[in-house]
Design a protein around this motif. Structure first.
Motif, PDB file in Angstrom:
ATOM      1  N   LYS A   1      36.621  57.827 -30.731  1.00 54.73           N
ATOM      2  CA  LYS A   1      36.844  58.746 -31.843  1.00 54.73           C
ATOM      3  C   LYS A   1      38.290  58.711 -32.343  1.00 54.73           C
ATOM      4  O   LYS A   1      38.556  58.970 -33.507  1.00 54.73           O
ATOM      5  CB  LYS A   1      36.497  60.179 -31.422  1.00 54.73           C
ATOM      6  N   SER A   2      39.208  58.429 -31.427  1.00 56.88           N
ATOM      7  CA  SER A   2      40.623  58.448 -31.794  1.00 56.88           C
ATOM      8  C   SER A   2      41.390  57.502 -30.887  1.00 56.88           C
ATOM      9  O   SER A   2      40.844  56.940 -29.925  1.00 56.88           O
ATOM     10  CB  SER A   2      41.186  59.864 -31.644  1.00 56.88           C
ATOM     11  N   LYS A   3      42.655  57.333 -31.198  1.00 55.23           N
ATOM     12  CA  LYS A   3      43.534  56.492 -30.371  1.00 55.23           C
ATOM     13  C   LYS A   3      43.606  57.052 -28.947  1.00 55.23           C
ATOM     14  O   LYS A   3      43.600  56.306 -27.965  1.00 55.23           O
ATOM     15  CB  LYS A   3      44.921  56.446 -31.004  1.00 55.23           C
ATOM     16  N   THR A   4      43.617  58.376 -28.836  1.00 60.02           N
ATOM     17  CA  THR A   4      43.689  59.018 -27.503  1.00 60.02           C
ATOM     18  C   THR A   4      42.447  58.693 -26.683  1.00 60.02           C
ATOM     19  O   THR A   4      42.546  58.352 -25.498  1.00 60.02           O
ATOM     20  CB  THR A   4      43.825  60.548 -27.658  1.00 60.02           C
ATOM     21  N   PHE A   5      41.288  58.792 -27.302  1.00 62.58           N
ATOM     22  CA  PHE A   5      40.036  58.457 -26.611  1.00 62.58           C
ATOM     23  C   PHE A   5      40.071  57.012 -26.136  1.00 62.58           C
ATOM     24  O   PHE A   5      39.675  56.700 -25.017  1.00 62.58           O
ATOM     25  CB  PHE A   5      38.843  58.670 -27.546  1.00 62.58           C
TER      26      PHE A   5
ATOM     27  N   PRO B   1      33.272  58.049 -23.810  1.00 62.09           N
ATOM     28  CA  PRO B   1      34.608  58.618 -24.038  1.00 62.09           C
ATOM     29  C   PRO B   1      35.597  58.339 -22.903  1.00 62.09           C
ATOM     30  O   PRO B   1      36.797  58.281 -23.132  1.00 62.09           O
ATOM     31  CB  PRO B   1      34.331  60.122 -24.159  1.00 62.09           C
ATOM     32  N   ASP B   2      35.083  58.174 -21.674  1.00 62.07           N
ATOM     33  CA  ASP B   2      35.973  57.974 -20.530  1.00 62.07           C
ATOM     34  C   ASP B   2      36.011  56.527 -20.059  1.00 62.07           C
ATOM     35  O   ASP B   2      36.462  56.240 -18.948  1.00 62.07           O
ATOM     36  CB  ASP B   2      35.521  58.872 -19.360  1.00 62.07           C
ATOM     37  N   GLY B   3      35.530  55.620 -20.853  1.00 61.11           N
ATOM     38  CA  GLY B   3      35.483  54.211 -20.442  1.00 61.11           C
ATOM     39  C   GLY B   3      34.058  53.716 -20.456  1.00 61.11           C
ATOM     40  O   GLY B   3      33.248  54.132 -21.288  1.00 61.11           O
ATOM     41  N   LEU B   4      33.761  52.842 -19.512  1.00 60.25           N
ATOM     42  CA  LEU B   4      32.397  52.326 -19.426  1.00 60.25           C
ATOM     43  C   LEU B   4      31.438  53.423 -18.972  1.00 60.25           C
ATOM     44  O   LEU B   4      31.788  54.244 -18.120  1.00 60.25           O
ATOM     45  CB  LEU B   4      32.349  51.161 -18.431  1.00 60.25           C
ATOM     46  N   VAL B   5      30.228  53.426 -19.523  1.00 58.58           N
ATOM     47  CA  VAL B   5      29.213  54.376 -19.056  1.00 58.58           C
ATOM     48  C   VAL B   5      28.849  54.003 -17.615  1.00 58.58           C
ATOM     49  O   VAL B   5      29.073  52.862 -17.192  1.00 58.58           O
ATOM     50  CB  VAL B   5      27.968  54.352 -19.966  1.00 58.58           C
ATOM     51  N   PRO B   6      28.312  54.948 -16.823  1.00 57.92           N
ATOM     52  CA  PRO B   6      28.101  54.697 -15.387  1.00 57.92           C
ATOM     53  C   PRO B   6      27.379  53.394 -15.044  1.00 57.92           C
ATOM     54  O   PRO B   6      27.812  52.654 -14.151  1.00 57.92           O
ATOM     55  CB  PRO B   6      27.290  55.916 -14.936  1.00 57.92           C
TER      56      PRO B   6
ATOM     57  N   LEU C   1      40.588  52.788 -21.910  1.00 62.47           N
ATOM     58  CA  LEU C   1      41.225  51.555 -21.427  1.00 62.47           C
ATOM     59  C   LEU C   1      41.938  51.752 -20.100  1.00 62.47           C
ATOM     60  O   LEU C   1      42.024  50.831 -19.286  1.00 62.47           O
ATOM     61  CB  LEU C   1      42.207  51.033 -22.484  1.00 62.47           C
ATOM     62  N   SER C   2      42.435  52.971 -19.871  1.00 67.22           N
ATOM     63  CA  SER C   2      43.140  53.229 -18.603  1.00 67.22           C
ATOM     64  C   SER C   2      42.195  53.186 -17.411  1.00 67.22           C
ATOM     65  O   SER C   2      42.625  52.993 -16.267  1.00 67.22           O
ATOM     66  CB  SER C   2      43.842  54.594 -18.663  1.00 67.22           C
ATOM     67  N   ASN C   3      40.888  53.354 -17.676  1.00 68.67           N
ATOM     68  CA  ASN C   3      39.906  53.340 -16.594  1.00 68.67           C
ATOM     69  C   ASN C   3      39.230  51.983 -16.417  1.00 68.67           C
ATOM     70  O   ASN C   3      38.326  51.840 -15.605  1.00 68.67           O
ATOM     71  CB  ASN C   3      38.827  54.399 -16.866  1.00 68.67           C
ATOM     72  N   ILE C   4      39.650  50.995 -17.204  1.00 69.28           N
ATOM     73  CA  ILE C   4      39.063  49.657 -17.115  1.00 69.28           C
ATOM     74  C   ILE C   4      40.095  48.679 -16.566  1.00 69.28           C
ATOM     75  O   ILE C   4      41.219  48.607 -17.081  1.00 69.28           O
ATOM     76  CB  ILE C   4      38.571  49.182 -18.507  1.00 69.28           C
ATOM     77  N   HIS C   5      39.730  47.962 -15.540  1.00 69.62           N
ATOM     78  CA  HIS C   5      40.647  47.001 -14.912  1.00 69.62           C
ATOM     79  C   HIS C   5      40.107  45.592 -15.083  1.00 69.62           C
ATOM     80  O   HIS C   5      38.901  45.353 -14.999  1.00 69.62           O
ATOM     81  CB  HIS C   5      40.815  47.329 -13.429  1.00 69.62           C
TER      82      HIS C   5
END
Length: 754
Positions: free
Chosen positions: A353-357, A304-309, A362-366
């Motif tokens: 799950k949604s556009k927000t997720f 949910p927050d980007g890539l898993v650890p 994506l904001s956490n992936i560079h």
């Protein structure tokens, strides 16, 4: 109390070590305690750990030994030793105490496992040294099996020599020498080596090779070492050969280590080191390496927050290493691969799950390349657009699935109706069967007792006396090749009304002239089909009954062994050998014994007295039902063989018998288990009202059995990519058998799915 040991036993040091271990999120060891579980009881655990250290009672657990593929050669395994969480804390605390002393000792040419160093600085150092025109040759040395070959005595001597306290050394060597345990529980006690994966091991590895660093630097040549990989620049090939020999001698005599085959090439030719290729002062990767890295990116996973650890760590490795070394075009390629991986996850998982997720992820992936980072907003918009479009498609697919399900339910409903009305069974004396405008009707005393649409009728079976037929009906059945079959109460086939057009003898000559090789090949196909279909039927019933009947496990294993034995023989058998048919029939017989042995056990609590398979003169209900069902199947097979222009009296497997359709006996073997055996077993296990009277099946039992077999013959299933009735499959198989006799195709038997 000695200073180093005193520091180790302080709660603040142990808590600092615990926080370090926790931040890495490493897996637990042999006791199965995770970071999360330890954290719940950390105060008590750390107090207990401190007391054990002070009292000298700390007993580390053995390392959990696991194997992972080596990066350089995935076919080889690297053995790791995983310590339990509490032992990692002790090792981390020791490392924090002794590492500053080690760092003051180590040379700047050692780059691995050190603060402020790393692989990136190693490559940059090497590239810079390659700019020196005085050096033309790059020598690479790789210690063979380094971590596993470290000598314990030499390591302990080195620890003593640099001023590590005795108690700290004892704890280090206790950790080093502690046994390894596989997941199976087998203990291995090392006599040398340090466990890869242990907290202290990287530091100890650098200490062990420190004297080799001193040796290499003393040669006055550019030198770098990363772990067990060393790099030395030389002026000439001769100098490189000399250094190589001296390095091997030093490692062998002083450290009891050996080298893998050294590599030497000119700087202009280029060389591989730490996952990249260096040529002059340029750094790039080979196509093979590029493909490997692409695979690693495609193996990333999202949360949910980007890539898993774990995946985030992998991607950070790309950003901190390859992104700072490789040309932009390579980095842009890897960025496209990352986007490909994201879109694949959107298409094939529901992690976003949604556009927000998705936006949060994506904001956490560079990205790696300058171009993609510059256009990040545009790429994010494109990915979000793909996500929204895919959601729309998902809705369409969901609607399509819903509609398809409804259609399939209706199809199943009408196919069942079609199956039930495809065959007409009459066994009541005084019944008249005639043709009407509505179809084929059976009437008794002027009342319609059965009616079938003409287009769906495929067979009429009469099992009773006193049944009359209209000439219009007979004419219609002859014209449309609908057989009318007559059976007595014992299941004996009395005869069939079929058109003369059904009997064409154009292939009979070719059939009789078939040589032994062709006949053996066809026989092998028929017996293979029989065995595989018997095996499929047992696996089908075993799936549902294995827990209810414990003895079935032994029976299915016996069947497994028999089938495997047949497969092994089949691979090596030659169908031109004199004893081919004898051995083929021998395997068939052995598997048949195991097959009926399983079925006997399946009936063990049905109170029906089934002991063995009996053909003629059977008095038990199972064999009586089987024999009656087979009689119906024989007729359908006979008719299929005639339709395929084959001689039903010219057999391949069964011996020729005057007036007996022995080819029917051969060919029916493929279908008996799936058409009749399955029906009989199901009727008995479902508790249907079946019975015998005066040594014969009752009328109701016969009627139920015949109706069930007819429905099975009319039931649809997938065959050769098409949906067709079983009776159509039998006909197609007969036509394939004809082509086998003609020599235009090889006979491949029908194999049921289970």
């Amino acid at each position: 109390m000695p200073a180093q040991f005193n520091t180790l036993c302080q709660e603040t040091m142990l808590y600092e070590a615990w926080n370090n271990v926790k931040s890495k999120g490493s897996a637990g060891g042999i006791d199965g305690v995770t970071i999360e579980e330890f954290n719940k009881d950390k105060i008590k655990q750390i107090q207990q750990l401190r007391e054990e250290l002070l009292n000298g009672t700390w007993k580390p657990q053995p390392y959990l030994q696991i194997a992972i593929p080596k990066t350089k050669d995935p076919t080889e395994k690297r053995i790791l030793g995983m310590a339990v969480v509490r032992d990692k804390i002790v090792q981390q605390a020791i490392r924090s105490i002794i590492e500053p002393r080690f760092e003051r000792l180590f040379l700047p040419n050692s780059f691995a496992y050190r603060p402020g160093k790393g692989a990136l600085k190693t490559i940059k150092y090497i590239v810079k040294q390659c700019g020196n025109k005085d050096y033309q040759f790059a020598l690479r040395l790789d210690v063979d099996n380094f971590f596993d070959e470290i000598d314990h005595t030499i390591l302990e001597q080195r620890l003593t020599a640099i001023g590590v306290e005795d108690e700290i050394i004892r704890l280090i060597m206790l950790s080093v020498k502690m046994g390894r345990v596989k997941q199976s529980g087998i203990w291995t006690e090392p006599t040398k080596g340090i466990p890869q994966g242990a907290v202290l091991s990287p530091l100890l590895a650098n200490l062990y090779l420190h004297s080799f660093d001193q040796f290499a630097v003393s040669k006055g040549l550019p030198y770098a070492r990363y772990g067990d990989d060393s790099f030395i620049l030389c002026k000439t090939q001769e100098q490189a050969d000399d250094i190589k020999d001296k390095a091997q001698k030093y490692l062998s005599s002083k450290l009891k280590l050996s080298l893998n085959t050294p590599a030497c090439s000119t700087i202009t030719e280029g060389f591989d080191f730490l996952g990249v290729t260096i040529k002059g002062q340029k750094v790039f990767i080979t196509d093979k390496k590029k493909e490997e890295l692409e695979g690693r990116i495609l193996g990333l996973f999202f949360g949910p927050d980007g890539l898993v650890p774990k995946s985030q760590k992998t991607w950070d490795g790309f950003r901190n290493y390859y992104a700072k070394l490789l040309p932009q075009q390579d980095l842009e390629f890897f960025d496209t691969v990352l986007i490909k991986r994201i879109t694949f996850a959107i298409e094939n998982t529901d992690v976003f799950k949604s556009k927000t997720f998705l936006m949060t992820s994506l904001s956490n992936i560079h990205f790696l390349s300058k171009q993609y980072n510059k256009q990040q907003k545009q790429h994010v918009e494109e990915i979000v657009g793909f996500f929204l479009n895919n959601k729309s498609k998902d809705k369409q697919v969901s609607n399509e699935k819903t509609n398809r399900k409804i259609i399939q339910e209706r199809k199943k409903e009408y196919r069942k109706l079609e199956t039930e009305t495809s065959g007409l069974l009459v066994n009541k004396p005084g019944t008249f069967i005639g043709l009407t405008t509505r179809g084929v009707s059976a009437t008794y005393k002027g009342k319609v007792i059965a009616q079938h649409h003409k287009d769906n009728l495929s067979q009429i079976i009469i099992t009773g006396q006193g049944v009359s037929l209209s000439s219009n009906l007979i004419d219609y059945c002859l014209t449309n090749r609908i057989p009318i079959d007559f059976f007595d109460h014992q299941g004996t086939h009395l005869g069939t009304i079929i058109t003369a057009k059904s009997i064409q003898t154009s292939l009979w000559a070719k059939q009789s002239e078939a040589d032994e090789t062709k006949r053996n090949s066809i026989a092998l196909g028929i017996i293979t089909g029989k065995i595989k279909n018997q095996y499929s039927l047992l696996k089908y019933f075993h799936k549902y009954h294995k827990n209810h009947y414990p003895n079935l496990l032994e029976k299915i294993k016996n069947m497994d062994e028999g089938v495997q034995s047949f497969k092994d023989w089949k691979r090596s058998a030659k169908n031109i050998s004199n004893d081919f048919m004898q051995k083929l029939i021998g395997h068939e017989a052995q598997i048949a014994i195991r097959y009926w042995d399983y079925i006997r056990e399946l009936f063990s609590d049905d109170n029906i007295g089934f002991e063995r398979r009996e053909h003629q003169g059977a008095t038990d209900i199972v064999n009586s039902m089987l024999n009656y069902g087979y009689a119906i199947l024989y007729v359908r097979v006979w008719q299929a063989l005639l339709a395929a222009r084959l001689n039903p009296f010219d057999s391949i497997i069964h011996a020729h018998q005057e007036g007996k359709p022995t080819l029917v006996y051969d060919f029916v073997e493929i279908f008996r288990s799936q058409v009749v055996d399955r029906i009989v077993i199901s009727l008995i296990q479902k508790g249907q009202n079946i019975a015998m009277a005066k040594g014969l099946l009752t009328d109701k039992t016969r009627q139920l059995l015949v109706k069930s077999v007819m429905e099975r013959l009319a039931r649809y299933e997938k065959y050769q990519g098409e949906e067709m009735k079983m009776e159509q499959i039998i006909l197609r198989q007969a036509k394939l058998l004809a082509k086998a006799f003609e020599g235009t195709k090889k006979f491949k038997p029908y194999i049921a799915k289970w």
